[in-house]
Design an enzyme around this catalytic site. Sequence first.
Site: not given
Ligand code: UD1
Length: 423
Positions: A22-23, A96, A120, A125-129, A310, A332, A402
């Site tokens: 799925k991922n 997402r 969520c 789960r921010p998207v700033d990066l 996960d 995480i 899902r």
């Molecule tokens: C994460 C998991 C992934 C899992 C998915 C669903 C990790 C590194 N990633 O991926 O293995 O399949 O959840 O459960 O284990 N973050 C920010 N700003 C951003 C993006 C991320 O602060 O713009 C933070 C998130 O809040 C989190 C961490 O970075 O604490 C990892 O986020 P990210 O890997 O992007 O999350 P997913 O892609 O959802």
Amino acid sequence: MDEIVIEGGVALTGEIAISGSKNAVLPLMVAGLLSDEKLILRGTPRLADTQTLARVLRELGAEVEEFGQGPGEGLSVHTSDLSCTRAPYELVSKMRASFWVLGPLLARAQEAQVSLPGGCAIGTRPVDLYLKGLEAMGAQIEVENGYVNATAKGGLKGARIDLPFVSVGATHVLMMAATLAKGTTLITNAATEPEVVDVGKCLMAMGAKIEGLGTRNLSITGVDKLSGADHTVSRDRIEAGAFALAIAATHGDAHLTGIQEDVLGALAPAMRLAGCQLTQEGDAMRIVGPKGRAIATPVTTEPYPGFATDLQAPFMGLMCGADGVSRIRETIFENRFMHVQELVRLGADITLEGDTAIVTGVEQLQGAPVMATDLRASATLVIAGLMAKGQTRISRVYHLDRGYERIEEKLSGAGANIWRETV
Ligand code: UD1
């Protein structure tokens, strides 16, 4: 609404076939927006999430078609024309991964309006990066009325992007965007999850120039155009992990087909410490549960190759019946313990101390009605239900649908007393 009903106490035996990941399939489908040629994806899982994403991609002008039946079935994404560059809230808020279309839209159409995904159940789960990375590549970004409005007049440009911490989502989006940027993009502290490698390989088959896949440093040199490709999706290591834990938790002895041990990553040594046997037999893995109670084993979630977030909830299921006290630390996400109170309803002994769940194993879980709270949390309720004495009834199973393909069919094929009821 459907419910899953389990009569626990049966050891799993036989074979369980592992589906496509799925991922991986979600970002792979999104990658289909980068080219005007057809992207064929084989071995795709049939999940509610792939259907939701197909709707988003169609809204943007892609033709998404499923083909075949049974193992090896797949789907194609053909975006000859990006007729729309807006991904609305109604669709993005459902899942997402839809937000990831931002990268390809900006790279190919030089503009995008994508709804912010919002929070969520498992954390903020921010998207700033993602946004900072795209800005470094020359995008103009404004956030207005809940939407990210992004433009890249003249196209994205290669840049150096130092990610302060590992993000799977940001790595997917920035890697995809960089494939069509002018010049070279260097992403440091990139995610090395197998799904990122899978997407990178598919992009390379489409003509992208990517170096360093599977390492923390990705170098991507943009090309003018990407072509179509024919790509087979990797198997789902999270589904495999959940089934491995279900076999162990029921003291079963069964094979998971289509996977190699390395996909289990840090789960494999943790399961061995817990008293399980894992053996590779050709393209299948044999999992043998502990003879008596499992041994309490601590785990801490970390980016790959560490213990996957996960698999935190499913591992907790096994630990609920272990002999001793195990500490399960989640690093995480800040709120990924929603399953704890549901496990307690099944008789588990768990307390929370900040980011750590302290699980004191009990001799026997008891069946009870429980509620699925999120995708991976629902897998642990299935595992706990298989371990428990009596009947467990899981509501809100749309969370399970899902991300797990026909979970009740796969488990009943391995001997479990599990079925679905529409109530
Ligand atoms: C994460 C998991 C992934 C899992 C998915 C669903 C990790 C590194 N990633 O991926 O293995 O399949 O959840 O459960 O284990 N973050 C920010 N700003 C951003 C993006 C991320 O602060 O713009 C933070 C998130 O809040 C989190 C961490 O970075 O604490 C990892 O986020 P990210 O890997 O992007 O999350 P997913 O892609 O959802």
